[in-house]
Enzyme design. Sequence first.
Site: not given
Lengths: 289, 289
Positions: B96, B171, B239
């Site tokens: 990701t 995502k 993150k």
Amino acid sequence: MKTAFIGLGVMGYPMAGYLSKAGHDVTVYNRTSSKSEQWCKEYDGASAPTPAEAAAGADIVFTCVGNDDDVREVILGEQGAIRGMAAGVILVDHTTASAKLARELETALAEKSVGFLDAPLSGGQAGAENGQLTIMAGGKEETFERAQPVMDCYAKAITLIGPAGHGQMAKMVNQVCIAGVVQGLAEALHFAKRAELDVPKVIEAISKGAAQSWQMENRWQTMSNDEFEFGFAVDWMRKDLAIALEEANQNGATLEMTALVDRFYAEVQELGGSRWDTSSLIARLESKP
Amino acid sequence: MKTAFIGLGVMGYPMAGYLSKAGHDVTVYNRTSSKSEQWCKEYDGASAPTPAEAAAGADIVFTCVGNDDDVREVILGEQGAIRGMAAGVILVDHTTASAKLARELETALAEKSVGFLDAPLSGGQAGAENGQLTIMAGGKEETFERAQPVMDCYAKAITLIGPAGHGQMAKMVNQVCIAGVVQGLAEALHFAKRAELDVPKVIEAISKGAAQSWQMENRWQTMSNDEFEFGFAVDWMRKDLAIALEEANQNGATLEMTALVDRFYAEVQELGGSRWDTSSLIARLESKP
């Protein structure tokens, strides 16, 4: 069974209808009498000019009105249901109101040996019309056991959560969850639209995993299309969130996101969205340049 | 097929294992070599001392590392995979990372006629271990069609969302939804606990309606019991949210609740919860007097 139903709004109207269709004897009361006349015509039923007269002789009385003040008025007011109710009767309040009011009503009604349940609903207008409501109840177990079979005709699930007020508190838990889910979904779809993603494909990819929700399944499409003229109105959601924030304050709970989303709903109202569905939180984001 | 897998973390380790069990020839690389030694022993496989050497001769190269810098290092660095890759090979990045990086990689790899997909995962450690991951991909359709059958061994659903970067953006949509759902659920359960409600009964009552979510079904119990030593770590969630907030900023999207929840996660880190599951947002609320 002889019943009374007070409050023929979008929820109460079909609910009283289900009572009638289940074979109960129903007397209705509504503040705007044209609604009760219409109901009586549709269900071949009876209406009364005051809550007290509607409640007279009933074994169980249901109320489903607007807010705390409305509930107080139709139950404890000058012409309130309490004046028509005999010892041993049960009053079930389906209004979403404060837990404080529920405890107050239980005490006031107990003085006349009238049983009480706070029994807010979830499932919305569609749930009321299909007789598939979810009911979260607070009150004494013996009262619950007597009322449950009567409510069965318009509910798919009825749960006694705890003592008086706990039905309302469970409803608040429900609304706080929804506030978070809908705002998250609104920001996510807004993000997707601004990034010019293929929204149906994104939803297809994420809708079976950890981001899944009832709101995603049932609202992503209307939210993407700016369709809000249906469902559970922002005005009612704000009423509920105000109760949740007040109860949280009294119990020492911290609801920061809920308070933020409540302010966002105030902005939706300013955009003219008072009657829009709860999912209209995205309209506020989309309105930004 | 000859494959390389770079990054044997909690996700990559079992994914590379599924490739091997599916009959592919797998060469692994991991920064900490003890992990690659362990993997080679478990799967009777081969390892290489650098990403470039792991990638040499492979038909398809997978990367699954930490963040943008890590991805850049293992692909474009001095000993990066790109140095071992021939024309016509495909690189699939399961990390990701930012959409900007995905576009940058596609361009850099295209110069060597190497195909690229950004293909972040959802389903967590359990999904990787059970070979039931969800993959959101960005890239060219021909690249996707060649890579999909190879990824099938560890995924239950693989969707091409759009061009390079759109897998990462999907995502982000997923993570923003989760931020809202989890914070709502955390406030709701915190509210219920402070009000001394019967939490299992409340969940039973509300879990089939408009407040329902995957998080409610799978996390209400652990959240109620203050169990957080599992799942998707707060550090990783932060993150991802940082990427979402940065991308939103570039696309002119407003993510106020997401920004708030990101700050709440920073407070969870201060409580010592860097490795706790994402659901630990409630720990922060419960820590308040």
